[in-house]
Motif scaffolding. Sequence first.
Motif, short mmCIF file in Angstrom:
data_model
loop_
_atom_site.label_atom_id
_atom_site.label_comp_id
_atom_site.label_asym_id
_atom_site.label_seq_id
_atom_site.Cartn_x
_atom_site.Cartn_y
_atom_site.Cartn_z
N GLU A 197 3.51 4.64 5.80
CA GLU A 197 4.24 4.06 4.66
C GLU A 197 5.48 4.89 4.34
OE1 GLU A 197 0.88 2.85 1.85
OE2 GLU A 197 2.40 3.78 0.56
N ASP A 253 -0.92 -2.20 -11.26
CA ASP A 253 -1.09 -0.97 -10.50
C ASP A 253 -0.89 0.18 -11.50
OD1 ASP A 253 -0.60 1.32 -9.03
OD2 ASP A 253 1.18 0.53 -8.03
N ARG A 308 7.68 5.60 -5.29
CA ARG A 308 6.80 5.59 -4.11
C ARG A 308 6.93 6.84 -3.24
NH1 ARG A 308 3.82 2.75 -6.68
NH2 ARG A 308 2.47 3.53 -5.06
N ILE A 365 -7.21 -4.96 7.17
CA ILE A 365 -6.90 -5.44 5.81
C ILE A 365 -7.62 -6.77 5.56
CG2 ILE A 365 -5.06 -6.34 4.33
CD1 ILE A 365 -3.19 -4.29 5.63
N GLY A 399 -4.69 -0.76 -3.53
CA GLY A 399 -3.53 -1.49 -4.05
C GLY A 399 -3.33 -2.81 -3.31
N THR A 400 -3.35 -2.73 -1.97
CA THR A 400 -3.19 -3.93 -1.15
C THR A 400 -4.31 -4.92 -1.46
OG1 THR A 400 -2.31 -2.48 0.56
CG2 THR A 400 -2.93 -4.70 1.25
N LEU A 401 -5.53 -4.40 -1.53
CA LEU A 401 -6.69 -5.25 -1.81
C LEU A 401 -6.59 -5.88 -3.19
CD1 LEU A 401 -10.02 -3.54 -0.73
CD2 LEU A 401 -9.09 -5.74 -0.01
N PHE A 408 -10.50 -7.43 2.78
CA PHE A 408 -10.30 -8.48 1.77
C PHE A 408 -11.52 -9.40 1.72
CE2 PHE A 408 -8.82 -12.88 0.94
CZ PHE A 408 -8.52 -12.74 -0.40
N ARG A 444 -4.04 -6.49 -5.05
CA ARG A 444 -2.97 -7.51 -5.12
C ARG A 444 -3.49 -8.83 -4.51
NH1 ARG A 444 0.68 -4.39 -3.01
NH2 ARG A 444 1.32 -3.35 -4.90
N ALA A 445 -4.15 -8.72 -3.35
CA ALA A 445 -4.65 -9.92 -2.65
C ALA A 445 -5.78 -10.57 -3.45
CB ALA A 445 -5.13 -9.53 -1.26
N GLY A 469 -6.39 1.96 0.12
CA GLY A 469 -6.18 0.54 0.40
C GLY A 469 -6.43 -0.32 -0.83
N ARG A 483 -2.42 6.04 6.95
CA ARG A 483 -1.79 4.89 6.26
C ARG A 483 -0.60 5.36 5.42
NH1 ARG A 483 -7.36 2.55 3.76
NH2 ARG A 483 -8.19 1.54 5.62
#
Length: 210
Positions: free
Chosen positions: A143, A30, A73, A191, A14-16, A195, A18-19, A12, A139
């Motif tokens: 994806e 990344d 990916r 998520i 990457g998502t974190l 965050f 970015r945010a 997680g 996850r």
Amino acid sequence: MIIAMDGPAASGKGTLARAVARHYGLNYLDTGSMYRMVAVGVLRAGGKPDDVQLATHAALTLDPSEYDDADLRTAEAGAAASIVAAFPTVRAAILDAQRDFALAPPGAVLDGRDIGTVVCPDADVKLYVSASSQVRANRRHAELLARGEDISFDQVHADLVKRDAQDANRKASPLKPAEDAHLLDTSDLSIETAFECAIAIIDAALNKKT
Ligand code: DC
């Protein structure tokens, strides 16, 4: 300001990252995509990822315009990236670009495996993001299915466990938390909550420094 976010595959981070970058108005890199680009470069040249010469050549001639290529990916690209990433010559070829990115104003969030330990050992805040292998495989499976790949959960889980072992046991910049990293386990977190936890950790660490 530089924020390092390391952790195993599909944790997680990457998502974190970015945010978090958006929240603080920072650039985002990344670094896993760079290793995936090297791997895809080797595969497209008809080679195998364990070919050190081809992999090093691909790393020295990375084309940043391919950073968002959908081929990066795939499960195949992830597995091959872990193999090329073990070569010191590949890592050396892209290290300066990662450091230059981190140092460019206004600062950056970088995610990867060795950001806090090797790429940016002086980062202002370091997070090590983890989750159980079951959660991470869930996850990643979702994806890959959404991208149209035909792959079973068991296969994804086995690939993740193998990749983590490869990344953690290699000699060159292995996956491991920096000594001064803050640990964040996202296994049971949404998520949004992950965050909020990350921001709370980062704000507290920044306040401590000033
Ligand atoms: O984060 P990812 O799954 O996209 O990374 C793909 C592979 O790249 C990962 O298995 C190991 C390698 N990698 C690395 O060695 N160092 C980094 N900083 C980032 C990724």
